[in-house]
Design a protein around this motif. Structure first.
Motif, PDB file in Angstrom:
ATOM      1  N   ALA A   1       0.837  -1.206   0.000  1.00 36.64           N
ATOM      2  CA  ALA A   1       0.000   0.000   0.000  1.00 36.64           C
ATOM      3  C   ALA A   1       0.871   1.256   0.000  1.00 36.64           C
ATOM      4  O   ALA A   1       0.623   2.204  -0.753  1.00 36.64           O
ATOM      5  CB  ALA A   1      -0.943   0.005   1.184  1.00 36.64           C
ATOM      6  N   HIS A   2       1.897   1.257   0.836  1.00 38.09           N
ATOM      7  CA  HIS A   2       2.796   2.416   0.909  1.00 38.09           C
ATOM      8  C   HIS A   2       3.543   2.592  -0.412  1.00 38.09           C
ATOM      9  O   HIS A   2       3.631   3.703  -0.942  1.00 38.09           O
ATOM     10  CB  HIS A   2       3.779   2.232   2.070  1.00 38.09           C
ATOM     11  CG  HIS A   2       4.634   3.433   2.322  1.00 38.09           C
ATOM     12  ND1 HIS A   2       4.156   4.572   2.919  1.00 38.09           N
ATOM     13  CD2 HIS A   2       5.943   3.677   2.047  1.00 38.09           C
ATOM     14  CE1 HIS A   2       5.125   5.463   3.006  1.00 38.09           C
ATOM     15  NE2 HIS A   2       6.218   4.938   2.478  1.00 38.09           N
ATOM     16  N   TYR A   3       4.067   1.488  -0.946  1.00 35.58           N
ATOM     17  CA  TYR A   3       4.784   1.553  -2.221  1.00 35.58           C
ATOM     18  C   TYR A   3       3.874   2.120  -3.320  1.00 35.58           C
ATOM     19  O   TYR A   3       4.279   2.993  -4.080  1.00 35.58           O
ATOM     20  CB  TYR A   3       5.297   0.162  -2.639  1.00 35.58           C
ATOM     21  CG  TYR A   3       6.003   0.213  -3.959  1.00 35.58           C
ATOM     22  CD1 TYR A   3       7.361   0.478  -4.025  1.00 35.58           C
ATOM     23  CD2 TYR A   3       5.304   0.056  -5.148  1.00 35.58           C
ATOM     24  CE1 TYR A   3       8.006   0.583  -5.250  1.00 35.58           C
ATOM     25  CE2 TYR A   3       5.933   0.153  -6.369  1.00 35.58           C
ATOM     26  CZ  TYR A   3       7.282   0.413  -6.419  1.00 35.58           C
ATOM     27  OH  TYR A   3       7.907   0.534  -7.638  1.00 35.58           O
ATOM     28  N   GLY A   4       2.642   1.625  -3.371  1.00 37.76           N
ATOM     29  CA  GLY A   4       1.709   2.100  -4.391  1.00 37.76           C
ATOM     30  C   GLY A   4       1.429   3.583  -4.278  1.00 37.76           C
ATOM     31  O   GLY A   4       1.350   4.286  -5.290  1.00 37.76           O
ATOM     32  N   ARG A   5       1.293   4.076  -3.058  1.00 35.58           N
ATOM     33  CA  ARG A   5       1.045   5.517  -2.857  1.00 35.58           C
ATOM     34  C   ARG A   5       2.237   6.349  -3.307  1.00 35.58           C
ATOM     35  O   ARG A   5       2.070   7.429  -3.880  1.00 35.58           O
ATOM     36  CB  ARG A   5       0.712   5.802  -1.396  1.00 35.58           C
ATOM     37  CG  ARG A   5      -0.650   5.218  -0.996  1.00 35.58           C
ATOM     38  CD  ARG A   5      -1.018   5.545   0.423  1.00 35.58           C
ATOM     39  NE  ARG A   5      -1.324   6.980   0.494  1.00 35.58           N
ATOM     40  CZ  ARG A   5      -1.232   7.695   1.608  1.00 35.58           C
ATOM     41  NH1 ARG A   5      -0.850   7.133   2.733  1.00 35.58           N
ATOM     42  NH2 ARG A   5      -1.526   8.967   1.597  1.00 35.58           N
TER      43      ARG A   5
END
Length: 81
Positions: free
Chosen positions: A29-33
């Motif tokens: 999720a963090h990587y995608g953001r």
């Protein structure tokens, strides 16, 4: 623009977002953001993402004009005469 550079490096490495997140030790999720440009990563996270993609952090930052933060002016101290 940073997110675009990260995405291009990920695709060049032949990784999915999940694969890139795993390789960098970052949550999906963090990587995608970060890749979507919703958030700016901390320096340590950027370095880990770069390492996971097999590039340097400088490579990911190419073409980005980084401006120093404006710091509020400090009041001048009065000198005793």
């Amino acid at each position: 623009m940073l997110g675009d550079n990260i995405k291009a490096a990920r695709k060049a490495a032949g990784l999915s977002q999940q694969g890139a997140a795993n390789a960098s030790g970052t949550g999906l999720a963090h990587y995608g953001r970060v890749e979507r440009g919703e958030i700016d990563p901390q320096v340590g996270t950027l370095v880990r993402i770069a390492a996971g993609l097999g590039v340097s952090a400088a490579y990911l930052l190419r073409g980005i004009d980084v401006k120093p933060r404006e710091t509020p002016a400090r009041p001048r101290e009065h000198q005793a005469e």
